[in-house]
Design a protein around this motif. Structure first.
Motif, mmCIF file in Angstrom:
data_model
loop_
_atom_site.group_PDB
_atom_site.id
_atom_site.type_symbol
_atom_site.label_atom_id
_atom_site.label_comp_id
_atom_site.label_asym_id
_atom_site.label_seq_id
_atom_site.Cartn_x
_atom_site.Cartn_y
_atom_site.Cartn_z
ATOM 1 N N ILE A 166 0.840 -1.197 0.000
ATOM 2 C CA ILE A 166 0.000 0.000 0.000
ATOM 3 C C ILE A 166 0.874 1.246 0.000
ATOM 4 N N ILE A 168 -0.101 5.203 0.053
ATOM 5 C CA ILE A 168 -1.169 6.199 0.087
ATOM 6 C C ILE A 168 -0.593 7.562 -0.268
ATOM 7 N N LYS A 169 -1.126 8.164 -1.328
ATOM 8 C CA LYS A 169 -0.647 9.468 -1.776
ATOM 9 C C LYS A 169 -1.707 10.538 -1.542
ATOM 10 N N ASN A 171 -3.707 12.237 -3.392
ATOM 11 C CA ASN A 171 -5.018 12.082 -4.029
ATOM 12 C C ASN A 171 -5.871 11.016 -3.354
ATOM 13 N N HIS A 172 -5.230 9.969 -2.824
ATOM 14 C CA HIS A 172 -5.982 8.976 -2.056
ATOM 15 C C HIS A 172 -6.583 9.611 -0.809
ATOM 16 N N ILE A 173 -5.769 10.433 -0.150
ATOM 17 C CA ILE A 173 -6.230 11.096 1.074
ATOM 18 C C ILE A 173 -7.414 12.016 0.777
ATOM 19 N N ALA A 175 -9.500 11.822 -1.802
ATOM 20 C CA ALA A 175 -10.673 11.042 -2.216
ATOM 21 C C ALA A 175 -11.323 10.325 -1.042
ATOM 22 N N ALA A 176 -10.529 9.973 -0.018
ATOM 23 C CA ALA A 176 -11.064 9.261 1.149
ATOM 24 C C ALA A 176 -11.690 10.193 2.175
ATOM 25 N N ALA A 182 -8.496 7.600 5.373
ATOM 26 C CA ALA A 182 -7.688 6.789 4.455
ATOM 27 C C ALA A 182 -6.963 5.667 5.199
ATOM 28 N N ASN A 185 -9.387 3.018 6.787
ATOM 29 C CA ASN A 185 -9.942 2.134 5.758
ATOM 30 C C ASN A 185 -8.913 1.094 5.312
ATOM 31 N N VAL A 186 -7.684 1.548 5.096
ATOM 32 C CA VAL A 186 -6.629 0.633 4.665
ATOM 33 C C VAL A 186 -6.358 -0.430 5.717
#
Length: 287
Positions: A166, A168-169, A171-173, A175-176, A182, A185-186
């Protein structure tokens, strides 16, 4: 500590498949220039040489592309070659050699170029115990070849694909709905043995991430001074000495010396595979 799988060798069936694909793309069996100019029964000996200093990659490539000829390869993957070094000799049907020359050169020039630039970075970073890492910024369809070349040049492979652990960048943060969402969830859904690395852009994100659970940090687009601050904070926190810390983002060779002394474990360099100069290698017919 995060340790990714290293591409230490190329499976022969993979090489066979890719070379068949590349030769078909170049229509090697329909090389009309060669067909119309060179008699079918003509035999030749050709020499593959380097014109510059390189770290060579391509022993299996040469043997596979010219498998219907007599092939002598005088060097191994990872060998450092000086200008004028003879890499291999090919003895066989002239038309066969001519129709495969360009594909062979395209591959080994690129792979040797990657290994050569990787060694240049590694020579600066290694005395400080810092790994030079590749990225997923690879040529479509050539990732295994290119990551292998980084390894041959002394570098270290980062994750191979999106299914590798995994990362996490920002944009993931976004979007979450935030860092906390983030990471929660992971950690709720990942496999137990999956490692979690988080891209951070500020000091404030680090304590929260450590509390929620991460195995590594990617410090993106930070100055060397800012990275020193982040590393100091990470190491001061509980279990902080076990955290993998990576610097990334626009770290060119000219800037490298300023980053290897910051205390990071690794520096990822996208330019190893997406902004390289192909090695100067040529094939000449002896007769």
């Amino acid at each position: 500590m995060i340790i990714y799988k290293q591409i230490k060798e190329l499976p022969q069936d993979y090489i066979d498949k890719k070379i068949e694909e590349y030769l078909a793309e170049d229509a090697a069996n329909h090389d009309y220039t060669t067909i119309f100019t060179v008699p079918d029964a003509m035999k030749s000996v050709a020499t593959i040489e380097t014109e510059g200093e390189i770290v060579f990659v391509g022993e299996q490539i040469i043997r596979t592309i010219f498998k219907e000829s007599s092939v002598e390869v005088y060097v191994k993957d990872g060998d450092f070659l000086k200008p004028g070094a003879v890499i291999a000799k090919i003895d066989g049907n002239s038309a066969y050699i001519l129709s495969r020359e360009r594909v062979m050169l395209n591959i080994i020039q690129r792979l040797s170029g990657i290994a050569t630039i990787t060694k240049k970075y590694v020579d600066v970073a290694k005395p400080f115990g810092v790994k030079i890492l590749d990225t997923r910024k690879t040529t479509p369809g050539m990732r295994l070849f290119e990551k292998y070349s980084v390894y041959v040049g002394g570098g270290s492979n980062h994750r191979f694909s999106l299914e590798t652990d995994i990362l996490i960048k920002d944009n993931h943060i976004a979007a979450a709905g935030g860092l906390q969402n983030a990471l929660k969830n992971v950690n709720a859904h990942k496999k137990q043995d999956m490692k979690v690395e988080l891209e951070v852009v500020s000091l404030e994100q680090i304590p929260q991430a450590m509390e929620l659970g991460v195995d590594g940090f990617l410090l993106d687009n930070m100055s060397p001074e800012k990275i020193v601050e982040c590393v100091k904070l990470i190491r001061s926190l509980e279990n902080g000495k076990d955290i993998f810390v990576e610097a990334s983002g626009g770290i060119t060779f000219a800037k490298l010396e300023k980053y290897v002394t910051t205390g990071v474990n690794g520096i990822s360099i996208g330019a190893l595979t997406h902004h390289i100069e192909s090695a100067d290698i040529h094939l000449v017919f002896d007769y």
